[in-house]
Write an enzyme that holds these catalytic residues in place. Sequence first.
Site, PDB file in Angstrom:
ATOM      1  N   GLU A 162     -14.553 -41.235 -22.898  1.00  0.00           N
ATOM      2  CA  GLU A 162     -14.520 -42.510 -23.627  1.00  0.00           C
ATOM      3  C   GLU A 162     -14.873 -42.303 -25.101  1.00  0.00           C
ATOM      4  OE1 GLU A 162     -17.319 -45.578 -25.031  1.00  0.00           O
ATOM      5  OE2 GLU A 162     -17.705 -45.400 -22.894  1.00  0.00           O
ATOM      6  N   HIS A 163     -15.875 -41.475 -25.374  1.00  0.00           N
ATOM      7  CA  HIS A 163     -16.197 -41.133 -26.763  1.00  0.00           C
ATOM      8  C   HIS A 163     -15.005 -40.459 -27.446  1.00  0.00           C
ATOM      9  CE1 HIS A 163     -20.780 -41.384 -27.248  1.00  0.00           C
ATOM     10  NE2 HIS A 163     -20.537 -41.908 -26.052  1.00  0.00           N
TER      11      HIS A 163
ATOM     12  N   GLU B  51     -27.825 -39.223 -26.855  1.00  0.00           N
ATOM     13  CA  GLU B  51     -27.852 -40.546 -26.232  1.00  0.00           C
ATOM     14  C   GLU B  51     -28.614 -40.500 -24.913  1.00  0.00           C
ATOM     15  OE1 GLU B  51     -24.617 -43.586 -24.240  1.00  0.00           O
ATOM     16  OE2 GLU B  51     -23.958 -42.244 -25.837  1.00  0.00           O
TER      17      GLU B  51
ATOM     18  N   HIS C 141     -17.644 -40.758 -19.296  1.00  0.00           N
ATOM     19  CA  HIS C 141     -18.263 -41.331 -20.486  1.00  0.00           C
ATOM     20  C   HIS C 141     -17.977 -40.490 -21.726  1.00  0.00           C
ATOM     21  CE1 HIS C 141     -22.032 -41.740 -23.037  1.00  0.00           C
ATOM     22  NE2 HIS C 141     -21.423 -42.893 -23.186  1.00  0.00           N
TER      23      HIS C 141
END
Length: 480
Positions: free
Chosen positions: A92-93, A169, A89
């Site tokens: 992905e950022h 997040e 993840h």
Amino acid sequence: MLSRKPLCILGAAWLALAAFVPGAGAQQPQASTATAAQAPASTPISQFTLDNGLTVIVKPDRRAPTAVHMLWVRVGSMDEVDGVSGVAHVLEHMMFKGTDKLAPGEFSRRVAALGGRENAFTSLDYTGYFQQVPADKLGEVMALEANRFAHNRWSDEEFAKELEVVKEERRLRTEDNPRALMFEQLRATTFVASPYRRPVIGWMGDLDALTAQDARHFFQRWYTPANAAVVVVGDVDPQQVLALARRHYGGIAAQALPERKPRPEPRQLGLRRIEVKAPAEQALVALAFKVPRLSSLEASPDNDDALALTVLAAVLDGYSGARLDRALTQGPDRVADSANAGNGLMGRGPQTFSLTGVPAEGRSAAEVEAALRAQVARIAREGVDERELQRVKTQWMAGEVYKRDSVMGQAQELGHWWIQGLPLDGDERLIARLREVSAAQVQAVAQKYFGDDQLTVATLLPQPRDPQARPRAPSAGVRH
């Protein structure tokens, strides 16, 4: 990231419940030269394989002059190892943070300048990136995506800043969300060997220790043409899309994939139960039963049972006023404010059938748990009505029609089929298989899979809120 993606973290969960538009993939790359494999005439889908192993999937839809371009990578949090959870993840950022040609953020600015929108998402099973643009701009976004797929570049300082965004997040979506926290703990307890036990966003301790080199290493291992598929749906011609893909993606060097270890989940030998204490106003109880997954669309005992379990979930909770709603949430003796059922059906890892409920005022989580199990036991004992089955199946067919209204939805579905290694016409074949499920099969799986030995139960125990605690304001960098 919310960096750029509404779908981000929840991938596998919504996949299991999404109106039988699961998501899984087409055939794996096979040929070393570009070859086309046509789906049935009723579904005008073309599949190609470039010389470097990249799969290209194209579905024309000429109702509007727009096109969706998606890049799917068959890598998600299940491909991580302990100690670097969350790296899929975080990477992905970082894919939005620069290449050998683009400065941080420039990718998004260029897509916007083309009149497009874009985002990305990470799940247990896959990572995806998409742009929707005017059809005549397809080549330009393909060039942008191919560049970052092959040449993602960013500094350690840029990584450190974005890592803080991801940690915030996690605080917002999990640590400050009692229900999310409970479901995270439930998954970690349900699975002991499968990598599905780890959260997609990662454990906070792992994020604290994650380095830029961890992300670069993950990128180098998994972001290779043989592990990726480009999906294009919209006002396009398949041969022209293939030519664009060859031009922009064809020059990326082929690379062998790392060996994937199977990491099977051992058989569960008894009931597992956890309690999670967190500031909340209502309790919540969730039951997760281990069940078989759909590994192909061919008939087999496990595949047949996976389909029957999906029908069982729909009978319990597939429409307004279904069994759980009527039995648990209505009338003067209601025990729950809400009650739900869902079956995992398919994924790269093991699946579960879930039952969840929120106790009504004055009722306990234990009462809701008992009521949920009683409804499954009733079906095991008495079976289901043919009218219930027909209602569920009619809704599936309607869903098949409605989902084709969206080019984005069509592209997502094709990517999901490819991820799972299943045929591109899997939606039609799956519906045909589901329509064949009988009342006797539904009763049989209700009898077979709902004992204690394959069950894990999690209960959220509400705690008083700290009166001194201030609500956390969303970070400007979090865009989920």
